[in-house]
Scaffold this motif. Structure first.
Motif, PDB file in Angstrom:
ATOM      1  N   GLY A  85       0.863  -1.328   0.046  1.00 48.58           N
ATOM      2  CA  GLY A  85       0.003  -0.082  -0.102  1.00 48.58           C
ATOM      3  C   GLY A  85       0.854   1.176   0.008  1.00 48.58           C
ATOM      4  O   GLY A  85       0.484   2.098  -0.742  1.00 48.58           O
ATOM      5  N   ILE A  86       1.873   1.165   0.873  1.00 49.50           N
ATOM      6  CA  ILE A  86       2.952   2.394   0.639  1.00 49.50           C
ATOM      7  C   ILE A  86       3.456   2.535  -0.555  1.00 49.50           C
ATOM      8  O   ILE A  86       3.686   3.679  -1.057  1.00 49.50           O
ATOM      9  CB  ILE A  86       4.088   2.255   2.141  1.00 49.50           C
ATOM     10  N   ILE A  87       4.028   1.419  -1.169  1.00 46.03           N
ATOM     11  CA  ILE A  87       4.741   1.593  -2.320  1.00 46.03           C
ATOM     12  C   ILE A  87       3.675   2.024  -3.644  1.00 46.03           C
ATOM     13  O   ILE A  87       4.171   2.637  -4.259  1.00 46.03           O
ATOM     14  CB  ILE A  87       5.315   0.354  -2.760  1.00 46.03           C
ATOM     15  N   SER A  88       2.690   1.487  -3.331  1.00 48.79           N
ATOM     16  CA  SER A  88       1.360   1.756  -4.527  1.00 48.79           C
ATOM     17  C   SER A  88       1.139   3.487  -4.253  1.00 48.79           C
ATOM     18  O   SER A  88       1.082   4.144  -5.278  1.00 48.79           O
ATOM     19  CB  SER A  88       0.399   1.235  -4.115  1.00 48.79           C
ATOM     20  N   ALA A  89       1.204   3.927  -3.177  1.00 52.72           N
ATOM     21  CA  ALA A  89       0.806   5.286  -2.932  1.00 52.72           C
ATOM     22  C   ALA A  89       1.735   6.227  -3.421  1.00 52.72           C
ATOM     23  O   ALA A  89       1.752   7.363  -4.070  1.00 52.72           O
ATOM     24  CB  ALA A  89       0.300   5.586  -1.271  1.00 52.72           C
ATOM     25  N   LEU A  90       2.967   5.771  -3.149  1.00 50.96           N
ATOM     26  CA  LEU A  90       4.292   6.497  -3.503  1.00 50.96           C
ATOM     27  C   LEU A  90       4.583   6.463  -5.024  1.00 50.96           C
ATOM     28  O   LEU A  90       4.750   7.418  -5.686  1.00 50.96           O
ATOM     29  CB  LEU A  90       5.555   5.865  -2.896  1.00 50.96           C
ATOM     30  N   ALA A  91       4.264   5.327  -5.783  1.00 46.70           N
ATOM     31  CA  ALA A  91       4.382   5.162  -6.956  1.00 46.70           C
ATOM     32  C   ALA A  91       3.746   6.302  -7.739  1.00 46.70           C
ATOM     33  O   ALA A  91       4.103   6.991  -8.600  1.00 46.70           O
ATOM     34  CB  ALA A  91       3.884   3.647  -7.470  1.00 46.70           C
ATOM     35  N   VAL A  92       2.154   6.139  -7.427  1.00 49.35           N
ATOM     36  CA  VAL A  92       1.436   7.289  -8.000  1.00 49.35           C
ATOM     37  C   VAL A  92       1.676   8.689  -7.673  1.00 49.35           C
ATOM     38  O   VAL A  92       1.605   9.641  -8.591  1.00 49.35           O
ATOM     39  CB  VAL A  92       0.038   6.901  -7.813  1.00 49.35           C
ATOM     40  N   GLY A  93       2.015   8.680  -6.454  1.00 46.38           N
ATOM     41  CA  GLY A  93       2.412  10.065  -5.988  1.00 46.38           C
ATOM     42  C   GLY A  93       3.520  10.747  -6.610  1.00 46.38           C
ATOM     43  O   GLY A  93       3.547  12.096  -7.086  1.00 46.38           O
ATOM     44  N   ILE A  94       4.732   9.996  -6.789  1.00 45.36           N
ATOM     45  CA  ILE A  94       5.698  10.339  -7.306  1.00 45.36           C
ATOM     46  C   ILE A  94       5.673  10.714  -8.616  1.00 45.36           C
ATOM     47  O   ILE A  94       6.213  11.772  -9.286  1.00 45.36           O
ATOM     48  CB  ILE A  94       6.907   9.295  -7.345  1.00 45.36           C
ATOM     49  N   TRP A  95       4.619   9.967  -9.519  1.00 52.44           N
ATOM     50  CA  TRP A  95       4.484  10.168 -10.875  1.00 52.44           C
ATOM     51  C   TRP A  95       3.844  11.729 -11.068  1.00 52.44           C
ATOM     52  O   TRP A  95       4.026  12.309 -11.761  1.00 52.44           O
ATOM     53  CB  TRP A  95       3.665   8.994 -11.378  1.00 52.44           C
TER      54      TRP A  95
END
Length: 277
Positions: free
Chosen positions: A165-175
């Protein structure tokens, strides 16, 4: 005593993610996270109480609309517990996506004046969001106790789904933080993505309601939502029931791809970020 110097190498390889550099700026990372946390509830009448009100209000609406009116079948699990399991994971993702998307523009004063790895800014939002996640998770524990539900033996897998969940949030957030610099339209798209994702993710309903009635290509398309597999797995690890659909693997693979590609794209945009903001 020699004076330490920071050298900015314009010829630095673009394939480098600068992990060591991020570690050297860990103090700035913590300061930004602490500042964001304090500013979030500053000069509000209820202050930190808002962190408790928001998940309760959303849970109440879901329970009335989906639990009472639509009568979504959740088996032997009370609907409030079922919904809050999904909300716990989704609320964190939505917060990080919203905050990270506009984070660079919001910090343009710093970006223009001093040098530091810009990735520190969206990463700091993940820490602030995790505090709200812990509060929502505490509500979930209380509900489990109230309804007399013992967490399933699958609880050992919970850390994996939290990390995803953390990786998913960061993935979209960074993009989004990188894209918003070039295309300001994303400032208006992000709230729409949040609203759409709330209903396109199996939070208020089990994914099996759709998976069992859609063709295979549509099932695969549905689980291209990075949070679809995370929410299903998060719920399964706490209250048990059927294992997440085999299509959930698509969510996990896509999350990793988005995260890695997002880091590289961010590093590419970072070189001209001060000029664009």
């Amino acid at each position: 005593m020699k004076e330490s110097k920071i050298v900015i190498d314009a010829e630095k390889k673009s394939l480098s993610l600068g992990v060591g550099e991020l570690f050297r700026y860990k103090d700035l990372f913590l300061i930004l996270a602490y500042r964001d946390y304090r500013v979030r509830y500053a000069q509000t009448f209820l202050g930190f109480v808002w962190a408790f009100i928001q998940p309760l209000a959303t849970l109440l609406i879901f329970s009335i609309v989906f639990g009472r009116a639509a009568k979504v079948d959740t088996g032997d699990i009370p609907y409030p517990v079922f919904a809050l399991c999904g909300m716990s994971a989704w609320a964190y993702f939505a917060f990080v996506m919203n905050q990270s998307g506009n984070s660079i523009i919001g910090a343009q004063g710093m970006v223009k004046k001093i040098y530091f790895p810009r990735l520190v800014i969206p990463l700091s939002k993940a820490v602030v969001g995790f505090i709200d996640f812990l509060i929502t998770f505490l509500f979930l524990v209380i509900l489990l106790f109230v309804y007399g539900i013992i967490p399933s033996e699958n609880i050992v897998f919970l850390p994996f789904f939290i990390i995803m969940g953390i990786i998913s949030a960061l993935a979209v957030g960074i993009w989004l933080s990188a894209l918003t610099i070039r295309y300001r339209d994303f400032q208006h798209v992000i709230p729409f993505m949040t609203q759409l994702g709330l209903y396109a993710t199996p939070i208020a309903y089990p994914a099996k309601l759709l998976v069992g009635s859609l063709p295979e290509w549509a099932n695969a398309l549905y689980f291209m939502n990075p949070m679809a597999g995370v929410v299903e797995g998060f719920r399964w690890s706490i209250i048990g029931g059927e294992m997440p659909s085999e299509y959930a693997v698509i969510s996990f693979v896509l999350t990793i791809i988005l995260f890695i590609s997002g880091l590289f794209y961010f590093r590419k945009v970072e070189k001209v970020m001060a000029d664009l903001v």
